[in-house]
Design a protein around this motif. Structure first.
Motif, PDB file in Angstrom:
ATOM      1  N   UNK A   1       9.818   1.752  -2.039  1.00 46.84           N
ATOM      2  CA  UNK A   1       9.584   2.929  -2.741  1.00 46.84           C
ATOM      3  C   UNK A   1       9.736   4.289  -1.771  1.00 46.84           C
ATOM      4  N   UNK A   2       9.336   4.166  -0.486  1.00 48.14           N
ATOM      5  CA  UNK A   2       9.528   5.243   0.452  1.00 48.14           C
ATOM      6  C   UNK A   2      11.100   5.265   0.380  1.00 48.14           C
ATOM      7  N   UNK A   3      11.870   4.376   0.751  1.00 47.15           N
ATOM      8  CA  UNK A   3      13.165   4.777   0.727  1.00 47.15           C
ATOM      9  C   UNK A   3      14.058   5.312  -0.510  1.00 47.15           C
ATOM     10  N   UNK A   4      13.529   4.868  -1.713  1.00 43.16           N
ATOM     11  CA  UNK A   4      13.775   5.485  -2.766  1.00 43.16           C
ATOM     12  C   UNK A   4      13.773   6.732  -2.800  1.00 43.16           C
ATOM     13  N   UNK A   5      12.760   7.423  -2.318  1.00 44.71           N
ATOM     14  CA  UNK A   5      12.506   8.874  -2.032  1.00 44.71           C
ATOM     15  C   UNK A   5      13.593   9.623  -1.259  1.00 44.71           C
ATOM     16  N   UNK A   6      13.924   8.762  -0.153  1.00 41.01           N
ATOM     17  CA  UNK A   6      14.970   9.449   0.749  1.00 41.01           C
ATOM     18  C   UNK A   6      16.384   9.420  -0.225  1.00 41.01           C
ATOM     19  N   UNK A   7      16.794   8.475  -0.895  1.00 35.46           N
ATOM     20  CA  UNK A   7      17.754   8.368  -1.589  1.00 35.46           C
ATOM     21  C   UNK A   7      17.945   9.657  -2.759  1.00 35.46           C
TER      22      UNK A   7
ATOM     23  N   UNK B   1       0.727  -1.297  -0.072  1.00 36.19           N
ATOM     24  CA  UNK B   1      -0.284  -0.013   0.127  1.00 36.19           C
ATOM     25  C   UNK B   1       0.926   1.332   0.044  1.00 36.19           C
ATOM     26  N   UNK B   2       1.968   1.279   0.665  1.00 35.00           N
ATOM     27  CA  UNK B   2       2.761   2.420   0.688  1.00 35.00           C
ATOM     28  C   UNK B   2       3.697   2.585  -0.433  1.00 35.00           C
ATOM     29  N   UNK B   3       4.048   1.538  -1.263  1.00 36.62           N
ATOM     30  CA  UNK B   3       4.668   1.564  -2.359  1.00 36.62           C
ATOM     31  C   UNK B   3       3.631   2.287  -3.345  1.00 36.62           C
ATOM     32  N   UNK B   4       2.423   1.969  -3.409  1.00 35.66           N
ATOM     33  CA  UNK B   4       1.537   2.621  -4.480  1.00 35.66           C
ATOM     34  C   UNK B   4       1.321   3.844  -4.096  1.00 35.66           C
ATOM     35  N   UNK B   5       1.183   4.339  -2.627  1.00 34.81           N
ATOM     36  CA  UNK B   5       1.238   5.684  -2.771  1.00 34.81           C
ATOM     37  C   UNK B   5       2.106   6.448  -3.185  1.00 34.81           C
TER      38      UNK B   5
ATOM     39  N   UNK C   1      10.727   8.368   2.832  1.00 31.51           N
ATOM     40  CA  UNK C   1       9.906   9.397   2.407  1.00 31.51           C
ATOM     41  C   UNK C   1      10.451  10.754   1.992  1.00 31.51           C
ATOM     42  N   UNK C   2      11.918  10.800   2.446  1.00 25.91           N
ATOM     43  CA  UNK C   2      12.793  11.883   1.980  1.00 25.91           C
ATOM     44  C   UNK C   2      12.465  13.197   3.107  1.00 25.91           C
ATOM     45  N   UNK C   3      11.509  13.113   3.854  1.00 28.78           N
ATOM     46  CA  UNK C   3      11.381  14.403   4.677  1.00 28.78           C
ATOM     47  C   UNK C   3      12.201  14.629   6.039  1.00 28.78           C
TER      48      UNK C   3
ATOM     49  N   UNK D   1      20.637  17.392   6.734  1.00 32.25           N
ATOM     50  CA  UNK D   1      20.962  18.801   6.552  1.00 32.25           C
ATOM     51  C   UNK D   1      21.459  19.709   7.595  1.00 32.25           C
ATOM     52  N   UNK D   2      20.804  19.267   9.040  1.00 28.57           N
ATOM     53  CA  UNK D   2      21.196  19.808  10.217  1.00 28.57           C
ATOM     54  C   UNK D   2      22.419  19.230  10.584  1.00 28.57           C
ATOM     55  N   UNK D   3      23.000  18.329   9.972  1.00 30.27           N
ATOM     56  CA  UNK D   3      24.474  17.856  10.487  1.00 30.27           C
ATOM     57  C   UNK D   3      24.535  16.406  11.159  1.00 30.27           C
ATOM     58  N   UNK D   4      23.212  15.716  11.015  1.00 29.30           N
ATOM     59  CA  UNK D   4      23.265  14.389  11.920  1.00 29.30           C
ATOM     60  C   UNK D   4      23.864  13.405  11.040  1.00 29.30           C
ATOM     61  N   UNK D   5      24.079  12.359  11.577  1.00 29.72           N
ATOM     62  CA  UNK D   5      24.558  11.245  11.098  1.00 29.72           C
ATOM     63  C   UNK D   5      23.244  10.186  10.761  1.00 29.72           C
ATOM     64  N   UNK D   6      22.443  10.056   9.766  1.00 33.19           N
ATOM     65  CA  UNK D   6      21.086   9.722   9.678  1.00 33.19           C
ATOM     66  C   UNK D   6      21.082   8.161   9.058  1.00 33.19           C
ATOM     67  N   UNK D   7      20.373   7.266   9.694  1.00 36.76           N
ATOM     68  CA  UNK D   7      19.959   6.020   8.938  1.00 36.76           C
ATOM     69  C   UNK D   7      18.702   6.157   8.916  1.00 36.76           C
ATOM     70  N   UNK D   8      17.811   5.570   8.020  1.00 42.58           N
ATOM     71  CA  UNK D   8      16.495   5.556   7.698  1.00 42.58           C
ATOM     72  C   UNK D   8      16.008   3.988   7.468  1.00 42.58           C
ATOM     73  N   UNK D   9      15.246   3.631   8.442  1.00 40.61           N
ATOM     74  CA  UNK D   9      14.587   2.131   8.247  1.00 40.61           C
ATOM     75  C   UNK D   9      13.023   2.283   7.915  1.00 40.61           C
ATOM     76  N   UNK D  10      12.727   1.495   6.976  1.00 45.06           N
ATOM     77  CA  UNK D  10      11.368   1.463   6.514  1.00 45.06           C
ATOM     78  C   UNK D  10      10.968   0.440   5.982  1.00 45.06           C
ATOM     79  N   UNK D  11       9.727  -0.144   5.933  1.00 44.67           N
ATOM     80  CA  UNK D  11       9.330  -1.473   5.269  1.00 44.67           C
ATOM     81  C   UNK D  11       8.918  -1.183   3.839  1.00 44.67           C
TER      82      UNK D  11
END
Length: 275
Positions: free
Chosen positions: A93-99, A22-26, A71-73, A80-90
Protein backbone atom coordinates in the motif's frame (compact mmCIF):
# COMPACT_ATOMS: atom_id res chain seq x y z
CA UNK A 1 8.54 -21.45 14.67
CA UNK A 2 4.76 -21.12 14.43
CA UNK A 3 2.22 -22.51 12.01
CA UNK A 4 0.89 -20.19 9.31
CA UNK A 5 -1.69 -20.45 6.59
CA UNK A 6 0.81 -21.91 4.14
CA UNK A 7 2.89 -23.96 6.58
CA UNK A 8 5.58 -23.19 9.17
CA UNK A 9 6.39 -19.50 9.66
CA UNK A 10 9.55 -18.33 11.40
CA UNK A 11 9.34 -15.74 14.16
CA UNK A 12 11.05 -13.18 11.90
CA UNK A 13 8.54 -13.82 9.12
CA UNK A 14 5.76 -13.35 11.67
CA UNK A 15 7.25 -9.98 12.66
CA UNK A 16 7.51 -8.90 9.02
CA UNK A 17 3.94 -9.93 8.28
CA UNK A 18 2.63 -8.01 11.26
CA UNK A 19 4.53 -4.84 10.36
CA UNK A 20 3.54 -5.10 6.69
CA UNK A 21 -0.13 -5.45 7.61
CA UNK A 22 0.10 -2.53 10.06
CA UNK A 23 1.56 -0.21 7.43
CA UNK A 24 -0.96 -1.31 4.82
CA UNK A 25 -3.71 -0.45 7.30
CA UNK A 26 -2.15 2.94 8.05
CA UNK A 27 -2.33 3.83 4.38
CA UNK A 28 -5.92 2.67 4.03
CA UNK A 29 -6.91 4.72 7.09
CA UNK A 30 -4.80 7.75 6.14
CA UNK A 31 -2.79 7.69 9.36
CA UNK A 32 0.64 9.10 10.25
CA UNK A 33 3.78 8.37 8.23
CA UNK A 34 1.71 7.95 5.08
CA UNK A 35 1.85 11.59 3.97
CA UNK A 36 2.60 11.99 0.28
CA UNK A 37 4.47 14.90 -1.24
CA UNK A 38 2.90 18.34 -1.59
CA UNK A 39 2.72 19.63 -5.16
CA UNK A 40 4.36 22.93 -4.21
CA UNK A 41 7.38 21.10 -2.80
CA UNK A 42 8.14 19.52 -6.16
CA UNK A 43 9.10 22.93 -7.54
CA UNK A 44 12.22 23.09 -5.36
CA UNK A 45 12.61 19.57 -3.93
CA UNK A 46 16.26 19.26 -2.85
CA UNK A 47 16.19 21.63 0.15
CA UNK A 48 13.24 19.62 1.49
CA UNK A 49 14.66 16.12 1.00
CA UNK A 50 18.24 17.20 1.83
CA UNK A 51 18.21 20.14 4.28
CA UNK A 52 21.79 19.37 5.36
CA UNK A 53 23.04 19.57 1.73
CA UNK A 54 24.65 16.15 2.10
CA UNK A 55 23.84 15.47 -1.56
CA UNK A 56 25.73 18.62 -2.55
CA UNK A 57 22.86 20.24 -4.40
CA UNK A 58 22.68 17.89 -7.38
CA UNK A 59 21.17 14.43 -7.92
CA UNK A 60 20.56 14.80 -11.65
CA UNK A 61 20.93 11.41 -13.32
CA UNK A 62 22.14 9.68 -10.15
CA UNK A 63 20.73 6.21 -9.38
CA UNK A 64 19.25 6.41 -5.88
CA UNK A 65 17.58 3.73 -3.79
CA UNK A 66 14.88 4.88 -1.38
CA UNK A 67 15.17 2.03 1.11
CA UNK A 68 12.13 1.11 3.22
CA UNK A 69 10.86 4.44 1.99
CA UNK A 70 7.44 3.95 0.41
CA UNK A 71 4.71 6.52 0.73
CA UNK A 72 5.20 8.93 -2.15
CA UNK A 73 7.34 11.48 -0.32
CA UNK A 74 11.11 10.91 -0.58
CA UNK A 75 10.86 9.16 -3.94
CA UNK A 76 8.81 11.95 -5.52
CA UNK A 77 11.12 14.69 -4.26
CA UNK A 78 14.22 12.94 -5.60
CA UNK A 79 12.59 12.09 -8.93
CA UNK A 80 11.49 15.72 -9.31
CA UNK A 81 15.12 16.72 -8.71
CA UNK A 82 16.21 14.53 -11.61
CA UNK A 83 17.41 11.36 -9.86
CA UNK A 84 16.88 7.85 -11.22
CA UNK A 85 14.77 6.54 -8.34
CA UNK A 86 14.04 3.03 -7.11
CA UNK A 87 11.84 2.52 -4.05
CA UNK A 88 11.88 -0.65 -1.96
CA UNK A 89 9.34 -1.13 0.81
CA UNK A 90 7.67 -4.03 2.60
CA UNK A 91 4.20 -2.47 2.29
CA UNK A 92 2.35 -2.81 -0.98
CA UNK A 93 0.00 0.00 0.00
CA UNK A 94 2.88 2.39 0.68
CA UNK A 95 4.32 1.60 -2.74
CA UNK A 96 0.92 2.23 -4.29
CA UNK A 97 1.17 5.81 -3.01
CA UNK A 98 4.54 6.18 -4.76
CA UNK A 99 3.08 5.00 -8.05
CA UNK A 100 0.02 7.23 -7.74
CA UNK A 101 2.09 10.32 -6.98
CA UNK A 102 4.47 9.53 -9.83
CA UNK A 103 1.57 9.19 -12.27
CA UNK A 104 -0.11 12.37 -11.03
CA UNK A 105 3.02 14.48 -11.40
CA UNK A 106 4.56 12.67 -14.41
CA UNK A 107 7.58 11.42 -12.48
CA UNK A 108 9.69 8.40 -13.35
CA UNK A 109 10.45 5.85 -10.61
CA UNK A 110 10.49 2.11 -10.01
CA UNK A 111 8.85 0.34 -7.05
CA UNK A 112 9.85 -3.03 -5.58
CA UNK A 113 8.15 -4.80 -2.69
CA UNK A 114 10.54 -6.52 -0.30
CA UNK A 115 12.35 -6.40 3.02
CA UNK A 116 15.27 -4.05 3.63
CA UNK A 117 17.48 -6.95 4.75
CA UNK A 118 17.37 -8.67 1.35
CA UNK A 119 18.73 -6.52 -1.49
CA UNK A 120 19.78 -9.48 -3.63
CA UNK A 121 17.75 -8.18 -6.58
CA UNK A 122 20.32 -5.39 -7.01
CA UNK A 123 23.79 -5.86 -8.44
CA UNK A 124 26.94 -4.70 -6.70
CA UNK A 125 27.59 -0.98 -7.15
CA UNK A 126 24.10 -0.31 -8.53
CA UNK A 127 23.51 3.00 -6.70
CA UNK A 128 25.31 6.22 -5.92
CA UNK A 129 23.02 7.03 -2.98
CA UNK A 130 20.91 4.99 -0.58
CA UNK A 131 18.39 7.01 1.40
CA UNK A 132 16.69 5.31 4.35
CA UNK A 133 14.14 7.03 6.60
CA UNK A 134 13.40 5.74 10.11
CA UNK A 135 12.92 2.00 9.63
CA UNK A 136 15.78 0.06 11.24
CA UNK A 137 13.57 -0.33 14.33
CA UNK A 138 11.58 -2.96 12.40
CA UNK A 139 14.42 -5.47 12.06
CA UNK A 140 16.29 -7.29 14.87
CA UNK A 141 19.84 -7.14 13.44
CA UNK A 142 21.61 -4.47 11.37
CA UNK A 143 24.79 -6.24 10.24
CA UNK A 144 23.16 -7.79 7.18
CA UNK A 145 21.50 -4.48 6.27
CA UNK A 146 24.81 -2.61 6.52
CA UNK A 147 26.62 -5.26 4.47
CA UNK A 148 23.95 -5.24 1.75
CA UNK A 149 23.91 -1.45 1.49
CA UNK A 150 27.73 -1.45 1.23
CA UNK A 151 27.52 -4.01 -1.56
CA UNK A 152 24.97 -2.20 -3.71
CA UNK A 153 26.65 1.21 -3.33
CA UNK A 154 29.44 2.15 -5.68
CA UNK A 155 32.76 3.16 -4.07
CA UNK A 156 32.42 6.58 -2.39
CA UNK A 157 28.63 6.23 -2.57
CA UNK A 158 26.56 7.93 0.15
CA UNK A 159 24.31 6.19 2.67
CA UNK A 160 21.91 8.51 4.49
CA UNK A 161 19.98 6.71 7.22
CA UNK A 162 17.64 7.76 10.01
CA UNK A 163 17.00 5.79 13.18
CA UNK A 164 15.18 5.92 16.49
CA UNK A 165 17.59 6.84 19.27
CA UNK A 166 18.12 4.06 21.81
CA UNK A 167 17.22 6.19 24.85
CA UNK A 168 13.89 7.15 23.32
CA UNK A 169 13.00 3.47 22.97
CA UNK A 170 14.15 2.79 26.55
CA UNK A 171 12.02 5.50 28.12
CA UNK A 172 8.39 5.51 29.15
CA UNK A 173 6.09 5.36 26.12
CA UNK A 174 3.82 7.90 27.79
CA UNK A 175 2.32 10.94 26.07
CA UNK A 176 3.33 13.10 29.07
CA UNK A 177 5.80 12.73 31.96
CA UNK A 178 4.79 11.09 35.24
CA UNK A 179 5.54 12.52 38.66
CA UNK A 180 9.15 11.39 38.35
CA UNK A 181 9.57 12.37 34.71
CA UNK A 182 10.12 9.82 31.95
CA UNK A 183 11.43 6.62 33.51
CA UNK A 184 13.74 4.15 31.78
CA UNK A 185 11.84 0.88 31.47
CA UNK A 186 13.95 -1.13 29.03
CA UNK A 187 17.53 -2.40 29.23
CA UNK A 188 20.01 -0.71 26.90
CA UNK A 189 21.05 -4.07 25.44
CA UNK A 190 17.53 -5.45 25.34
CA UNK A 191 17.44 -8.63 23.27
CA UNK A 192 14.49 -9.40 21.02
CA UNK A 193 11.37 -7.43 20.27
CA UNK A 194 10.51 -4.53 22.54
CA UNK A 195 7.54 -4.98 24.89
CA UNK A 196 4.23 -3.87 23.50
CA UNK A 197 3.24 -0.38 24.57
CA UNK A 198 0.21 1.84 24.76
CA UNK A 199 -0.31 4.33 21.88
CA UNK A 200 2.58 6.80 21.77
CA UNK A 201 3.85 8.90 18.87
CA UNK A 202 7.45 7.97 19.69
CA UNK A 203 6.70 4.29 19.24
CA UNK A 204 5.11 2.22 16.49
CA UNK A 205 2.86 0.76 19.14
CA UNK A 206 0.89 -1.44 16.75
CA UNK A 207 4.04 -3.01 15.29
CA UNK A 208 7.04 -5.08 16.36
CA UNK A 209 10.06 -2.87 17.16
CA UNK A 210 13.69 -3.48 18.10
CA UNK A 211 16.22 -1.34 19.96
CA UNK A 212 19.69 -0.86 18.42
CA UNK A 213 22.50 0.56 20.61
CA UNK A 214 24.98 3.17 19.37
CA UNK A 215 27.67 0.53 18.96
CA UNK A 216 25.50 -1.10 16.32
CA UNK A 217 24.27 2.11 14.69
CA UNK A 218 27.71 3.72 14.32
CA UNK A 219 30.21 0.93 14.88
CA UNK A 220 28.26 -1.38 12.61
CA UNK A 221 28.54 1.12 9.76
CA UNK A 222 32.31 1.39 10.21
CA UNK A 223 32.74 -2.38 10.30
CA UNK A 224 30.73 -2.70 7.08
CA UNK A 225 33.11 -0.41 5.20
CA UNK A 226 31.66 3.05 5.77
CA UNK A 227 33.15 6.27 7.05
CA UNK A 228 30.72 8.40 9.06
CA UNK A 229 30.96 11.96 7.75
CA UNK A 230 28.18 13.69 9.67
CA UNK A 231 25.43 13.14 12.21
CA UNK A 232 22.48 15.32 13.20
CA UNK A 233 19.60 14.98 15.62
CA UNK A 234 16.56 16.37 13.76
CA UNK A 235 14.82 18.96 15.90
CA UNK A 236 11.09 18.51 16.46
CA UNK A 237 9.45 21.92 16.08
CA UNK A 238 5.88 21.23 15.03
CA UNK A 239 3.27 18.62 15.80
CA UNK A 240 1.47 17.11 18.75
CA UNK A 241 2.21 18.97 22.02
CA UNK A 242 2.87 15.76 23.99
CA UNK A 243 5.22 14.51 21.28
CA UNK A 244 7.16 17.77 21.35
CA UNK A 245 7.37 17.77 25.17
CA UNK A 246 8.79 14.25 25.34
CA UNK A 247 11.20 15.06 22.51
CA UNK A 248 12.73 17.80 24.68
CA UNK A 249 13.85 15.14 27.18
CA UNK A 250 14.35 12.12 24.92
CA UNK A 251 15.40 13.11 21.38
CA UNK A 252 13.58 10.63 19.16
CA UNK A 253 15.69 10.47 16.00
CA UNK A 254 19.21 10.54 14.60
CA UNK A 255 20.26 11.07 10.98
CA UNK A 256 23.63 9.76 9.76
CA UNK A 257 25.64 10.46 6.63
CA UNK A 258 28.11 7.68 5.81
CA UNK A 259 30.29 7.16 2.75
CA UNK A 260 31.33 3.78 1.38
CA UNK A 261 35.08 3.35 1.25
CA UNK A 262 36.91 2.27 -1.88
CA UNK A 263 36.95 -1.35 -0.75
CA UNK A 264 34.75 -3.41 1.52
CA UNK A 265 36.50 -4.76 4.64
CA UNK A 266 38.28 -8.03 3.94
CA UNK A 267 36.20 -11.01 4.99
CA UNK A 268 37.98 -13.61 7.14
CA UNK A 269 39.23 -16.58 5.12
CA UNK A 270 38.34 -18.93 7.96
CA UNK A 271 34.98 -18.83 9.69
CA UNK A 272 35.09 -19.92 13.31
CA UNK A 273 32.41 -22.31 14.49
CA UNK A 274 31.94 -23.78 17.97
CA UNK A 275 33.29 -27.28 18.35
Amino acid sequence: MVSGRFGPVTLMEEFLQKNRAAYDLRVLEGERHTRTVLARDLKNPLPIIDPENWLEGNVQGKPILCLASGGGLQSALLAAAGAIVTVLDISGEMLRLDREIAAEHHLQLQTIQGTMEDLSMFGSGSFQVVLQPVSSCYIPQLHRLHAEVARILEPKGIYISQHKQPASLQGDALPHPGAGGYLVRTLYNHAGALPQTSPCLHREWEMVEFLHPWETLIGGLCRAGFVVEDLVEPQQKVGDANFLERSRYLPPYVKIKARRTEKNPAMPSVIWTPS
